[in-house]
Design a protein around this motif. Structure first.
Motif, mmCIF file in Angstrom:
data_model
loop_
_atom_site.group_PDB
_atom_site.id
_atom_site.type_symbol
_atom_site.label_atom_id
_atom_site.label_comp_id
_atom_site.label_asym_id
_atom_site.label_seq_id
_atom_site.Cartn_x
_atom_site.Cartn_y
_atom_site.Cartn_z
ATOM 1 N N VAL A 178 0.968 -1.099 0.358
ATOM 2 C CA VAL A 178 -0.173 0.060 -0.035
ATOM 3 C C VAL A 178 0.979 1.246 -0.208
ATOM 4 C CG1 VAL A 178 -1.729 1.326 1.197
ATOM 5 C CG2 VAL A 178 -2.023 -1.050 1.186
ATOM 6 N N ASP A 179 0.735 2.269 -1.048
ATOM 7 C CA ASP A 179 1.301 3.361 -1.076
ATOM 8 C C ASP A 179 2.695 3.272 -1.169
ATOM 9 O OD1 ASP A 179 -0.942 5.092 -0.716
ATOM 10 O OD2 ASP A 179 -0.682 5.557 1.417
ATOM 11 N N GLU A 180 3.177 2.178 -2.065
ATOM 12 C CA GLU A 180 4.493 1.946 -2.510
ATOM 13 C C GLU A 180 4.866 2.748 -3.624
ATOM 14 O OE1 GLU A 180 7.987 -1.362 -1.551
ATOM 15 O OE2 GLU A 180 5.986 -1.990 -2.410
ATOM 16 N N PRO A 181 5.818 3.488 -3.914
ATOM 17 C CA PRO A 181 6.019 4.028 -5.184
ATOM 18 C C PRO A 181 6.321 2.928 -6.128
ATOM 19 C CG PRO A 181 7.263 5.407 -3.505
ATOM 20 C CD PRO A 181 6.721 4.278 -2.889
ATOM 21 N N TRP A 204 -4.142 0.072 -6.959
ATOM 22 C CA TRP A 204 -4.531 0.880 -5.782
ATOM 23 C C TRP A 204 -3.768 2.201 -5.722
ATOM 24 C CZ3 TRP A 204 -5.725 -2.380 -0.778
ATOM 25 C CH2 TRP A 204 -6.774 -3.328 -1.028
ATOM 26 N N TRP A 205 -4.397 3.329 -5.414
ATOM 27 C CA TRP A 205 -3.563 4.855 -5.303
ATOM 28 C C TRP A 205 -4.584 5.893 -5.044
ATOM 29 C CZ3 TRP A 205 1.561 4.648 -4.224
ATOM 30 C CH2 TRP A 205 2.369 5.905 -4.214
ATOM 31 N N PRO A 206 -4.296 6.621 -4.080
ATOM 32 C CA PRO A 206 -3.504 6.297 -2.904
ATOM 33 C C PRO A 206 -4.312 5.134 -1.995
ATOM 34 C CG PRO A 206 -4.699 8.324 -2.793
ATOM 35 C CD PRO A 206 -4.906 8.057 -3.890
ATOM 36 N N PHE A 207 -3.558 4.661 -1.209
ATOM 37 C CA PHE A 207 -3.857 3.501 -0.207
ATOM 38 C C PHE A 207 -4.595 2.523 -0.764
ATOM 39 C CE2 PHE A 207 -5.916 1.811 3.474
ATOM 40 C CZ PHE A 207 -4.760 1.506 4.278
ATOM 41 N N ALA A 208 -6.157 2.660 -0.542
ATOM 42 C CA ALA A 208 -6.927 1.576 -1.283
ATOM 43 C C ALA A 208 -7.856 1.903 -2.030
ATOM 44 C CB ALA A 208 -7.556 0.700 -0.118
ATOM 45 N N GLU A 209 -7.643 3.058 -2.645
ATOM 46 C CA GLU A 209 -8.644 3.813 -3.797
ATOM 47 C C GLU A 209 -8.376 2.919 -5.069
ATOM 48 O OE1 GLU A 209 -9.627 7.623 -6.544
ATOM 49 O OE2 GLU A 209 -8.473 7.881 -4.678
ATOM 50 N N ARG A 210 -9.400 2.135 -5.634
ATOM 51 C CA ARG A 210 -9.310 1.268 -6.796
ATOM 52 C C ARG A 210 -9.431 1.877 -8.022
ATOM 53 N NH1 ARG A 210 -12.926 -3.786 -3.982
ATOM 54 N NH2 ARG A 210 -11.988 -3.641 -2.074
ATOM 55 N N PRO A 212 -8.257 1.825 -12.365
ATOM 56 C CA PRO A 212 -8.068 0.930 -13.634
ATOM 57 C C PRO A 212 -6.530 0.529 -13.635
ATOM 58 C CG PRO A 212 -9.099 2.636 -14.202
ATOM 59 C CD PRO A 212 -8.760 3.073 -12.969
ATOM 60 N N LEU A 213 -6.083 -0.799 -14.100
ATOM 61 C CA LEU A 213 -4.605 -0.906 -14.185
ATOM 62 C C LEU A 213 -3.803 0.132 -14.948
ATOM 63 C CD1 LEU A 213 -4.664 -4.940 -14.938
ATOM 64 C CD2 LEU A 213 -4.083 -3.589 -12.850
ATOM 65 N N THR A 214 -4.499 0.599 -15.950
ATOM 66 C CA THR A 214 -3.603 1.552 -16.638
ATOM 67 C C THR A 214 -3.341 2.996 -15.998
ATOM 68 O OG1 THR A 214 -5.807 2.563 -17.426
ATOM 69 C CG2 THR A 214 -4.799 0.969 -18.872
ATOM 70 N N ASP A 215 -3.997 3.247 -14.834
ATOM 71 C CA ASP A 215 -3.744 4.352 -13.954
ATOM 72 C C ASP A 215 -2.195 4.045 -13.278
ATOM 73 O OD1 ASP A 215 -5.915 5.131 -14.929
ATOM 74 O OD2 ASP A 215 -6.552 5.932 -12.906
ATOM 75 N N ARG A 216 -1.743 2.745 -12.934
ATOM 76 C CA ARG A 216 -0.541 2.469 -12.622
ATOM 77 C C ARG A 216 0.282 1.563 -13.517
ATOM 78 N NH1 ARG A 216 0.642 1.371 -6.571
ATOM 79 N NH2 ARG A 216 2.564 2.643 -7.303
ATOM 80 N N ALA A 217 0.327 2.013 -14.649
ATOM 81 C CA ALA A 217 0.995 1.331 -16.048
ATOM 82 C C ALA A 217 2.440 1.238 -15.667
ATOM 83 C CB ALA A 217 0.811 2.005 -17.371
ATOM 84 N N ASP A 218 3.127 2.489 -15.124
ATOM 85 C CA ASP A 218 4.374 2.331 -14.931
ATOM 86 C C ASP A 218 4.828 0.905 -13.752
ATOM 87 O OD1 ASP A 218 3.013 3.732 -12.468
ATOM 88 O OD2 ASP A 218 4.644 4.840 -12.077
ATOM 89 N N LEU A 219 3.863 0.850 -12.946
ATOM 90 C CA LEU A 219 4.047 -0.179 -11.996
ATOM 91 C C LEU A 219 3.991 -1.546 -12.929
ATOM 92 C CD1 LEU A 219 4.574 -1.823 -9.352
ATOM 93 C CD2 LEU A 219 1.934 -1.247 -9.085
ATOM 94 N N TRP A 220 2.800 -1.851 -13.224
ATOM 95 C CA TRP A 220 2.547 -2.967 -13.866
ATOM 96 C C TRP A 220 3.283 -3.459 -15.178
ATOM 97 C CZ3 TRP A 220 1.318 -6.508 -10.796
ATOM 98 C CH2 TRP A 220 0.527 -6.205 -9.699
ATOM 99 N N ARG A 221 3.833 -2.588 -16.038
ATOM 100 C CA ARG A 221 4.503 -2.610 -17.092
ATOM 101 C C ARG A 221 6.059 -3.277 -16.532
ATOM 102 N NH1 ARG A 221 3.448 -0.886 -22.148
ATOM 103 N NH2 ARG A 221 1.288 0.183 -22.378
ATOM 104 N N GLY A 222 6.246 -2.460 -15.434
ATOM 105 C CA GLY A 222 7.620 -2.986 -14.947
ATOM 106 C C GLY A 222 7.650 -4.112 -14.301
ATOM 107 N N VAL A 223 6.523 -4.584 -13.560
ATOM 108 C CA VAL A 223 6.380 -5.840 -13.045
ATOM 109 C C VAL A 223 6.286 -6.923 -13.890
ATOM 110 C CG1 VAL A 223 4.733 -7.147 -11.930
ATOM 111 C CG2 VAL A 223 5.379 -5.199 -10.774
ATOM 112 N N THR A 224 5.602 -6.836 -15.124
ATOM 113 C CA THR A 224 5.394 -7.841 -16.068
ATOM 114 C C THR A 224 6.807 -8.191 -16.841
ATOM 115 O OG1 THR A 224 4.153 -6.253 -17.687
ATOM 116 C CG2 THR A 224 2.868 -7.678 -16.229
#
Length: 262
Positions: A178-181, A204-210, A212-224
């Motif tokens: 939660v809330d991790e860059p 989720w960002w911030p905290f537990a606000e849900r 779309p995945l695209t709103d944290r694309a930087d995270l999930w592109r990097g993870v995948t």
């Protein structure tokens, strides 16, 4: 192996956690999962697949297989170190077998690593070692929920815990804290990836606000990208979509699968 073949292997491991749609009956949940082009389901023991209900376990397994999907895992709320944790690890492992799930998800206690007294940590370690042994006897892998307010609340504590348990049948899930860059989350996964058995995917960002995945694309592109470069295909399970809305599942599944393509 070609890039296309490797991509297909990853896409074949995309799925959903049934807790995402707790209010849906199993047949409806299976239908929306299949319609979204996902391939597997982690069934939760709290609502859809109680360990003490053989009929429910049989029905959920049948619904899943009849739709051409697979049961990826059995998601439980069993907490190591708590004597009142019910159902027992034996009952849950038996439930996983009946469900046709190759893996059981459990929790590493209910207190954060910085606050956990040594005797309590030792009880959690002992319970997890026993859980790994019980699971191994039935061919069921044990995976730890990677979560705050448990002993898997940091990468460091998770690695220490896995080493303390010291059993090949125990691994860990991963999800962003939660809330991790994004950069910190990806670096944490890089350190942990050799011990990860599945990933819970949500934005989720911030905290537990849900979101779309695209709103944290930087995270999930990097993870995948990290996962595809570092390890074999593993289950990537969507969880907690915006507004708990089944209508957005196809969009979220398409987004996730697009990041697994070459």
């Amino acid at each position: 192996m070609s890039d296309e073949s490797a991509s297909a292997d990853w896409i074949d491991r995309t799925g959903i956690c049934s807790v995402t749609f707790r209010r849906l009956a199993p047949p409806a949940l299976v239908d929306v999962t299949a319609a979204a082009g996902l391939r597997c389901i982690e069934w939760g023991s709290d609502i859809h697949a109680p360990a003490d209900d053989p009929r429910a376990l049989d029905e959920v397994r049948r619904y899943t297989l009849d739709a051409g999907l697979t049961v990826s895992s059995y998601g439980s709320y069993w907490r190591a170190g708590e004597r009142s944790s019910s159902p027992s690890i034996e009952e849950l492992v038996s439930g996983a077998v009946r469900l046709g799930a190759p893996r059981l998800r459990v929790w590493a206690g209910s207190v954060g690593s910085a606050e956990c007294p040594t005797p309590q940590r030792n009880r959690i370690v002992a319970d997890l070692r026993r859980a790994a042994e019980v699971g191994a006897d039935s061919g069921i892998r044990i995976g730890l929920e990677f979560h705050r307010l448990t002993l898997t609340d940091t990468v460091e504590s998770t690695l220490r815990l896995l080493d303390e348990v010291g059993h090949d049948n125990l691994a860990t899930y991963w999800q962003p804290r939660v809330d991790e860059p994004a950069g910190d989350a990806i670096e944490g996964l890089r350190r942990l990836v050799d011990r990860v058995c599945a990933v819970h995917v949500f934005s989720w960002w911030p905290f537990a606000e849900r979101l779309p995945l695209t709103d944290r694309a930087d995270l999930w592109r990097g993870v995948t990208a990290l996962l595809r470069a570092s390890t074999r295909p593993m289950d990537l399970l969507l969880e907690f979509v915006p507004d708990d809305d089944p209508a957005v599942l196809s969009r979220e599944a398409e987004t996730l699968q697009s990041w697994l393509s070459p």
